[in-house]
Write a protein that holds these residues in place. Structure first.
Motif, mmCIF file in Angstrom:
data_model
loop_
_atom_site.group_PDB
_atom_site.id
_atom_site.type_symbol
_atom_site.label_atom_id
_atom_site.label_comp_id
_atom_site.label_asym_id
_atom_site.label_seq_id
_atom_site.Cartn_x
_atom_site.Cartn_y
_atom_site.Cartn_z
ATOM 1 N N LEU A 194 0.826 -1.202 0.000
ATOM 2 C CA LEU A 194 0.000 0.000 0.000
ATOM 3 C C LEU A 194 0.859 1.249 0.000
ATOM 4 C CD1 LEU A 194 -2.667 -1.091 2.616
ATOM 5 C CD2 LEU A 194 -2.955 -0.982 0.162
ATOM 6 N N SER A 195 0.365 2.233 -0.688
ATOM 7 C CA SER A 195 1.017 3.537 -0.677
ATOM 8 C C SER A 195 -0.021 4.559 -0.244
ATOM 9 C CB SER A 195 1.576 3.875 -2.060
ATOM 10 O OG SER A 195 2.177 5.156 -2.053
ATOM 11 N N LEU A 196 -0.411 4.450 1.022
ATOM 12 C CA LEU A 196 -1.439 5.342 1.549
ATOM 13 C C LEU A 196 -0.791 6.625 2.053
ATOM 14 C CD1 LEU A 196 -3.606 2.783 3.522
ATOM 15 C CD2 LEU A 196 -4.117 3.795 1.313
ATOM 16 N N PRO A 197 -1.455 7.751 1.880
ATOM 17 C CA PRO A 197 -0.880 9.018 2.355
ATOM 18 C C PRO A 197 -0.821 9.058 3.876
ATOM 19 C CG PRO A 197 -3.124 9.348 1.566
ATOM 20 C CD PRO A 197 -2.753 7.948 1.201
ATOM 21 N N ASN A 198 0.119 9.821 4.386
ATOM 22 C CA ASN A 198 0.263 9.954 5.837
ATOM 23 C C ASN A 198 -0.943 10.612 6.485
ATOM 24 O OD1 ASN A 198 2.768 8.757 5.949
ATOM 25 N ND2 ASN A 198 3.881 10.682 5.674
ATOM 26 N N SER A 199 -1.784 11.243 5.677
ATOM 27 C CA SER A 199 -2.948 11.933 6.223
ATOM 28 C C SER A 199 -4.022 10.982 6.701
ATOM 29 C CB SER A 199 -3.528 12.870 5.159
ATOM 30 O OG SER A 199 -3.888 12.129 3.993
ATOM 31 N N VAL A 200 -4.026 9.707 6.234
ATOM 32 C CA VAL A 200 -5.097 8.770 6.566
ATOM 33 C C VAL A 200 -5.122 8.494 8.061
ATOM 34 C CG1 VAL A 200 -5.953 6.421 6.273
ATOM 35 C CG2 VAL A 200 -5.113 7.699 4.297
ATOM 36 N N ILE A 201 -6.297 8.657 8.685
ATOM 37 C CA ILE A 201 -6.450 8.357 10.114
ATOM 38 C C ILE A 201 -7.354 7.142 10.336
ATOM 39 C CG2 ILE A 201 -6.012 10.727 10.852
ATOM 40 C CD1 ILE A 201 -9.033 11.089 11.167
ATOM 41 N N ILE A 202 -8.234 6.815 9.361
ATOM 42 C CA ILE A 202 -9.119 5.651 9.482
ATOM 43 C C ILE A 202 -9.040 4.851 8.178
ATOM 44 C CG2 ILE A 202 -11.498 4.859 9.745
ATOM 45 C CD1 ILE A 202 -12.072 7.336 11.402
ATOM 46 N N MET A 206 1.574 4.971 7.410
ATOM 47 C CA MET A 206 0.600 6.007 7.772
ATOM 48 C C MET A 206 0.855 6.429 9.220
ATOM 49 S SD MET A 206 -2.816 4.388 5.988
ATOM 50 C CE MET A 206 -2.500 2.727 6.609
ATOM 51 N N LYS A 207 1.681 7.423 9.397
ATOM 52 C CA LYS A 207 2.154 7.801 10.735
ATOM 53 C C LYS A 207 1.061 8.356 11.627
ATOM 54 C CE LYS A 207 6.293 6.585 9.591
ATOM 55 N NZ LYS A 207 6.870 5.324 10.107
ATOM 56 N N GLY A 208 -0.005 8.858 11.021
ATOM 57 C CA GLY A 208 -1.085 9.416 11.829
ATOM 58 C C GLY A 208 -2.262 8.486 11.979
ATOM 59 N N LEU A 209 -2.079 7.206 11.622
ATOM 60 C CA LEU A 209 -3.183 6.249 11.639
ATOM 61 C C LEU A 209 -3.781 6.107 13.035
ATOM 62 C CD1 LEU A 209 -4.623 4.312 9.674
ATOM 63 C CD2 LEU A 209 -3.083 2.515 10.485
ATOM 64 N N GLN A 210 -5.118 6.223 13.110
ATOM 65 C CA GLN A 210 -5.825 6.088 14.381
ATOM 66 C C GLN A 210 -6.667 4.831 14.457
ATOM 67 O OE1 GLN A 210 -8.072 9.621 15.300
ATOM 68 N NE2 GLN A 210 -6.327 10.992 14.984
ATOM 69 N N VAL A 211 -7.281 4.431 13.344
ATOM 70 C CA VAL A 211 -8.119 3.235 13.311
ATOM 71 C C VAL A 211 -7.663 2.354 12.154
ATOM 72 C CG1 VAL A 211 -10.439 2.308 12.998
ATOM 73 C CG2 VAL A 211 -10.111 4.404 14.331
ATOM 74 N N LEU A 212 -7.245 1.117 12.465
ATOM 75 C CA LEU A 212 -6.889 0.129 11.449
ATOM 76 C C LEU A 212 -7.766 -1.095 11.665
ATOM 77 C CD1 LEU A 212 -5.170 -0.941 9.143
ATOM 78 C CD2 LEU A 212 -3.475 -1.688 10.826
ATOM 79 N N ASP A 213 -8.661 -1.350 10.708
ATOM 80 C CA ASP A 213 -9.606 -2.461 10.821
ATOM 81 C C ASP A 213 -9.432 -3.394 9.626
ATOM 82 O OD1 ASP A 213 -11.662 -4.194 11.301
ATOM 83 O OD2 ASP A 213 -13.232 -2.676 11.427
ATOM 84 N N LEU A 214 -8.779 -4.533 9.871
ATOM 85 C CA LEU A 214 -8.581 -5.569 8.861
ATOM 86 C C LEU A 214 -9.302 -6.849 9.262
ATOM 87 C CD1 LEU A 214 -4.757 -5.049 8.191
ATOM 88 C CD2 LEU A 214 -6.681 -4.017 6.987
ATOM 89 N N SER A 215 -10.305 -6.737 10.093
ATOM 90 C CA SER A 215 -10.985 -7.900 10.661
ATOM 91 C C SER A 215 -11.779 -8.670 9.620
ATOM 92 C CB SER A 215 -11.910 -7.453 11.794
ATOM 93 O OG SER A 215 -12.935 -6.599 11.303
ATOM 94 N N ARG A 216 -12.062 -9.945 9.951
ATOM 95 C CA ARG A 216 -12.929 -10.822 9.161
ATOM 96 C C ARG A 216 -12.455 -10.965 7.715
ATOM 97 N NH1 ARG A 216 -16.023 -7.814 12.726
ATOM 98 N NH2 ARG A 216 -17.022 -9.099 14.315
#
Length: 814
Positions: A425-433, A452-462
């Motif tokens: 993945l090449s997600l921007p650092n701005s992504v928080i969710i 993603m240094k500012g990531l707050q919510v990472l949901d890879l469930s199920r």
């Protein structure tokens, strides 16, 4: 006040109270309102400083109060005023009274109001009670601002006398009843805000003469019935908000022809029929028709709203949505000013092609639709620098390739059909969710996700991810609030090391194949509220070291290989916020510690903070968990803040059930089944008035079922099967609804819902000596006269036979 002498310390004057430390005046009780300018701030001061430190002002009687030459300025500068007593005060001479944003309290008195008062602003002041009818005496009043007070009751009919009112702001109070039709006399209104109250009944048809009205806000009430026809006369109306009511019927087409209307919010009502033609309202820039019962298709005339910046028609019953037909290259199908669009649940089958022209779009919600296949490549060019929110969840998408948006904050692709391994993945650092939950992804979780240094919510469930948790996630632990990887195929140890500045609030790793001990670094997560590690192969003892987490509410460790006893708490505040505890299906041993249950304060009484949250974490992410409720495993998609459960079933606990469990009065569910518990069912369990399910089955419990349990009027499910209980089953309330399977396996129970009736009580007879006829004759002489009834307890019969055999053996030996 005649005794006041400027040459003396004003703190010694009659009616004056000073702070003993600072010397500032904190209270004035005035018989006459002609304040001596020599005493406002400091004791003994001779200057004319303003009374900014005054904490209480008592202005009692109209006949003794003089006209204050400085009244307006005096009231406005009381920045620390906390108590204002206005009983009987004549406000003569005051044109503007502003007491907003002060922590005042009490009732607004039935005073002799000053008829020349033009502005009365009590917003956020804490006044309560009924708005007095005497307010109708303020004939000169132009602005009445009562925002966020605590007024109750109905609007006084005398309000219709205020014919000069231009601004009437009553929002965020507790007003109730119907809005009086006498408001029709207020024909000078520019602003009418009755939002966030408890008004009922129809919206009064009082808008025929409101041609000066610019803003009308009736939202968040209980209004019902149709939109009144007189609203068509609001020729200068700029903003109309009647959202979050019970309004029904059709949307009048006249609303879309109001020449000045720019903002229309009719969301969260019961409106039906087809969406009206937008073409007739070229001035509209904000339209919200979401959460109604509208049907049909969105008219193509919407594309002629050149000023439209916000459009939401989510959560309706739209079919044959012609937005999907706009995927042609028709250059007329464009909304050049569009910033936000929400079409969730609108039967959209393709991403609307008109969006490709929306270069400044910021918010796109196309969730809960029927969009199939790959995301079109042109989507990645939409709002390259402006897009901050993209929600394509609950569709049928099968893949995605890249995330090019430089300022994206939220990317939600959960509940689709995205397959195969997750590409780097090449997600921007701005992504928080970021959510890819409930897809069909396989393979390892790429380490690039940690960029993603500012990531707050990472949901890879199920999903079907394998391998271990990327160790690099430790690098974002100071920003990560939620880590959800539940129900995958991850393995290895939970080796994450959280630092002391960890911000983690929720950790869900349940339903994987993790082994080894629980991660001790969780003690650094002082904000942790929900921890779910159930359904793994973890091997450890009870984590009493988690007692230091001050916010922990949910602890789920079910279905692991944990063992040993539960130790007594080490501190006074151990697990004090815990309200869901699930340790089921482990190998815990020993007694149930009374001291541990005594510390579960959140299960004993309501939190002192008085939280009004309906669900845990009402932000974008919602905590979920699997729990055994009412005898069935259930997925709880959103955890109610009032849900309180203790599940210690399927372990090896021994000893008695502690009486202190009866103090956990907020419990909704208690499951102690499949253990080795013995003794009687504690009588204090009858105090669990909120209890909805109780499972004590498959233990060694004895004695009778306490009649105190009939007090549990909220109880829906009871299971005491497979124990050693005896006696009659209590009757009354919920016990009249339980079936026989609630009691099976207790041979000594009898009564209602069982086929075994209870025998009438009869004092036991003294056993006679064996007759000459032997055992057969004895049974005839002793048992036959009593006629063994169906309700005779098997345990008594067994003891009787053993006694006979023993007596027979003794005689034969003799």
């Amino acid at each position: 006040m005649l005794s006041w002498n400027a040459a003396s310390d004003c703190c010694s004057w009659d009616g004056v109270t000073c702070d003993p430390m600072t010397g500032h005046v904190t209270r004035l009780v005035l018989g006459r309102l002609s304040p001596n300018p020599g005493c406002y701030s400091s004791a003994g001061s001779s200057d004319s400083s303003e009374p900014s430190t005054l904490g209480l002002l008592d202005l009692p009687s109209p006949q003794e109060a003089e006209r204050p030459s400085r009244s307006n300025k005096l009231l406005q500068n009381l920045t620390k005023l906390r108590v204002l007593i206005l009983d009987g005060l004549d406000l003569a001479g005051i044109d503007v009274a502003r007491l907003s944003n002060k922590e005042l309290s009490g009732y607004l008195p039935e005073s002799t109001w000053n008829s020349s008062l033009k502005v009365l602003d009590l917003s956020s002041s804490g006044f309560s009670g009924v708005l007095p009818e005497s307010i109708g005496y303020l004939h000169s009043l132009q602005i009445l601002w009562l925002y966020r007070c605590s007024f109750t009751g109905s609007i006084p009919s005398s309000l219709s006398n205020l014919t000069r009112l231009t601004h009437l702001e009553l929002s965020y109070n507790e007003f109730s009843g119907q809005v009086p039709p006498t408001l029709s006399s207020l024909d000078q209104l520019n602003l009418l805000d009755l939002s966030s109250n408890k008004f009922v009944g129809p919206i009064p048809n009082v808008f025929d003469n409101k041609t000066r009205l610019l803003l009308l806000d009736l939202s968040h009430n209980l209004f019902e019935g149709p939109i009144p026809p007189s609203m068509k006369n609001l020729s200068n109306l700029v903003r109309l908000d009647i959202s979050n009511n019970l309004i029904g019927g059709f949307i009048p087409s006249s609303l879309f022809s109001l020449p000045s209307l720019t903002s229309l919010d009719l969301s969260s009502n019961r409106l039906s029929g087809h969406i009206g033609e937008f073409l007739a309202a070229p001035t509209l820039d904000h339209v919200d028709l979401s959460s109604n019962q509208l049907r049909g298709s969105v008219p193509s005339s919407i594309f002629q709203l050149g000023n439209l910046t916000y459009l939401s028609i989510s959560a309706n019953n739209l079919t044959d949505n012609n937005l999907s037909l706009s995927n042609s290259e028709n250059t007329e199908h464009v909304l050049p000013s569009l910033l936000s669009i929400s079409l969730s649940g609108c039967q959209v089958t393709e991403i609307p092609a008109f969006l490709r022209k929306s270069t400044s779009i910021e918010w796109i919600d196309l969730s809960r639709n029927r969009i199939h296949g790959d995301i079109p490549s042109w989507v990645w060019d939409i709002g390259a620098t402006s897009l901050s929110y993209l929600n394509l969840s609950h569709n049928f998408l099968t893949s995605f390739e890249q995330v090019p948006w430089k300022n994206l904050l939220i990317l939600d692709l959960h509940s689709n059909l995205i397959q195969g391994p997750l590409p780097p993945l090449s997600l921007p650092n701005s992504v928080i969710i970021f959510s890819l939950a409930s897809n069909q992804l396989t393979g390892y979780i790429p380490g690039s996700i940690c960029e993603m240094k500012g990531l707050q919510v990472l949901d890879l469930s199920r999903n079907n991810f394998t391998g271990t948790i990327p160790k690099c996630l430790e690098n974002v632990s100071n920003s990560l609030l939620v880590l959800d990887m539940q129900e995958n195929r991850l393995s290895g140890t939970v080796s994450l090391k959280f630092t002391e500045d960890a911000a983690l609030r929720s950790l869900h790793l349940n339903g994987n194949q993790f082994e080894g001990p629980l991660p001790r670094s969780l003690t650094n997560c002082k904000q942790l509220e929900a921890l779910d590690l159930g359904g793994n192969k973890l091997n450890d003892t009870f984590p009493d070291w988690l007692e230091t987490l001050p916010r922990l509410q949910v602890l789920v460790l079910r279905s692991n290989r944990l063992c040993g006893p539960i130790s007594s708490p080490g501190t006074e505040f151990s697990f004090s916020r815990l309200r869901i505890l699930d340790l089921s299906f482990n190998d815990f041993t020993g007694p149930l510690p009374s001291a541990f249950f005594a510390h579960l304060k959140a299960m004993i009484s309501i939190d002192q903070n008085g939280s009004e949250w309906k669900y845990m974490n009402q932000g974008y992410y919602q905590d979920s968990m699997i729990a055994t409720m009412r005898g069935r495993d259930m997925l709880i998609g959103r955890i109610l803040a009032t849900l309180t459960i203790v599940d210690l079933s399927s372990n090896k606990f021994q000893g008695k059930i502690p009486d202190v469990i009866g103090e956990l009065r907020l419990l909704k569910g208690l499951n102690l089944s499949h253990n080795n518990l013995e003794g009687h069912i504690p009588l204090p369990l009858g105090k669990l008035s909120e209890l909805e399910w109780l499972d004590l089955s498959s233990n060694e419990l004895s004695g009778t079922i306490p009649t105190e349990l009939t007090n549990l009027t909220s109880l829906e499910v009871l299971n005491v099967s497979s124990n050693r209980l005896i006696g009659s089953i209590p009757q009354g309330h919920q016990f009249n609804t339980f079936q026989a399977n609630s009691y099976h396996g207790n041979l000594g129970l009898c009564g209602f819902s069982l086929s075994k009736a209870c025998a009438k009580y009869q004092a036991p007879r003294k056993l006679p000596l064996l007759p000459e006829g032997g055992v057969h004759s004895f049974l005839i002489d002793f048992l036959e006269p009593r006629v063994v009834e169906i309700g005779l307890e098997c345990s008594i019969l067994l003891g009787l036979i053993m006694h006979i055999l023993k007596e027979l053996s003794r005689r034969l030996v003799m």
